[in-house]
Design an enzyme around this catalytic site. Sequence first.
Site, PDB file in Angstrom:
ATOM      1  N   ARG A  16       0.800 -39.763 -17.075  1.00  0.00           N
ATOM      2  CA  ARG A  16       1.768 -38.708 -16.745  1.00  0.00           C
ATOM      3  C   ARG A  16       3.199 -39.074 -17.141  1.00  0.00           C
ATOM      4  O   ARG A  16       4.080 -38.213 -17.132  1.00  0.00           O
ATOM      5  CB  ARG A  16       1.686 -38.376 -15.254  1.00  0.00           C
ATOM      6  CG  ARG A  16       0.494 -37.476 -14.914  1.00  0.00           C
ATOM      7  CD  ARG A  16       0.410 -37.197 -13.440  1.00  0.00           C
ATOM      8  NE  ARG A  16      -0.199 -38.299 -12.712  1.00  0.00           N
ATOM      9  CZ  ARG A  16      -0.363 -38.327 -11.392  1.00  0.00           C
ATOM     10  NH1 ARG A  16       0.069 -37.312 -10.658  1.00  0.00           N
ATOM     11  NH2 ARG A  16      -0.933 -39.353 -10.806  1.00  0.00           N
ATOM     12  N   ARG A 338      31.843 -56.081 -28.066  1.00  0.00           N
ATOM     13  CA  ARG A 338      30.497 -56.620 -28.227  1.00  0.00           C
ATOM     14  C   ARG A 338      30.410 -58.008 -27.581  1.00  0.00           C
ATOM     15  O   ARG A 338      31.422 -58.557 -27.143  1.00  0.00           O
ATOM     16  CB  ARG A 338      30.147 -56.661 -29.716  1.00  0.00           C
ATOM     17  CG  ARG A 338      30.007 -55.268 -30.338  1.00  0.00           C
ATOM     18  CD  ARG A 338      30.220 -55.274 -31.829  1.00  0.00           C
ATOM     19  NE  ARG A 338      29.280 -56.170 -32.506  1.00  0.00           N
ATOM     20  CZ  ARG A 338      29.371 -56.510 -33.788  1.00  0.00           C
ATOM     21  NH1 ARG A 338      30.393 -56.056 -34.534  1.00  0.00           N
ATOM     22  NH2 ARG A 338      28.484 -57.312 -34.330  1.00  0.00           N
TER      23      ARG A 338
END
Length: 460
Positions: A16, A338
Amino acid sequence: MALTAAIILAAGEGTRMRSHKPKVLHEFAGKTFLQRVIGAVNAQEPDTTAVVVHFQAERVAAAAQSYDEDVVIVHQDDIPGTGRAVQCAMEQLDGEDQLSGPVLIAASDMPLLDAETLRELVAFHQESGDAATVLTTILDDPTGYGRIIRNSAGEVLGIVEQRDANSNELAVREVNTSVYVFDAQVLKDAISHLDSNNAQGEFYLTDALQSARAMGKVGAFAAPDPLSVEGVNDRVQLAHLAKAHNVRVCEDWMRKGVTILDPQTTWIEDDVQLDRDVTVLPGCYLQGHTTVAGEAVIGPDTTLIDATIDRGAHVERSRVQESYIGERANIGPWTYLRPGNELSADTKAGAFVEMKKAHIGEGTKVPHLSYVGDADLGTHTNIGGGTITANYDGVHKNHTTIGSDVHVGAGNLFVAPVTVGDNVTTGAGSVVRHDVPDDAMVYSENTQHVVENWKPAWER
């Protein structure tokens, strides 16, 4: 008596979820379902922890062993059902060492299953002397859950799955959480009598409780917090549970002295640490092991991933990952830091600035439209707009060093490896290819060419 074993059921596909990834490896507040359940189970200090795998078995097993290198991996065969999963686990565990004492069994699709609830369950089981104990909870809407069936004296008779329940059984609001404690000898005997005579043709572990009743009383312990035992079967349930959990996390931080202007748009993962008097503005996502010191202002619209933000810093509309931001530093808007940056006190990384492995000295400013990568910048240096450290030559990452009290003109290009000394001034548009000594001025003279009355080829 200590737990002799713990069995975590992680064999299912989770159809599901409509995913190519096993359900147990979906993330919840920064950790996978499986990681969370293993952590809660291991807090009980079982002698052995086993994880039963089947769908994408190698992938799930690798994840489990990354969370706990000592975990025992059990492969379920193609016979379906939770009962079959436990049969496979007990065959392997009991074959290695004759088990005696309590065995904890837990499903792996309950991301909020916590150590304290399990501790109370195990203690209840040991104190009651029951042959088996099931962890239950009361739900306003029990749809999808197996129902706890009791007799008039309140004793647990068994569990009926929704697909197999009649109208009276469907009206029961006490549900099974798929967490149990069995006496090892009771469990071995009970699972030996399982069959697949049900709507799904599966071996249900819940049927083992009926066999356990023949060997002693079956008890039930109700989880104090229904949210802690709520399962996830699809992405709708995942979103609802994540939202409910996050609201609690935000409320907890606010009670500890953090200002969160809009908890509905602020997401904070469990390992984040915030000091008093931090302010988190709307639209922020704080992830991993991020820490934020007092009087810092985060946001709006900011993502912090494993970042360290020092006292009084302001990070606005930016993404910061694995970087240190010093006291009173000013980051953003639209800044991308970063991993590997260290920005000292009173520094600035302004609009449309990107940094990677940059060390920025105290008071140094990179105001806008610049890239600084693999670089050391001294103190009280100013980097003009449009400056780039050209750190990559196509093969290697090269280093740039710029000293203190340097004034870099607009549109500069530093071709690494290169070192610029202290108290240097560079002219606008300079391309710096060679080292520059202290107290110097450097510029590149570019000839300007004008072609009058020019038209592009397609207009000639």
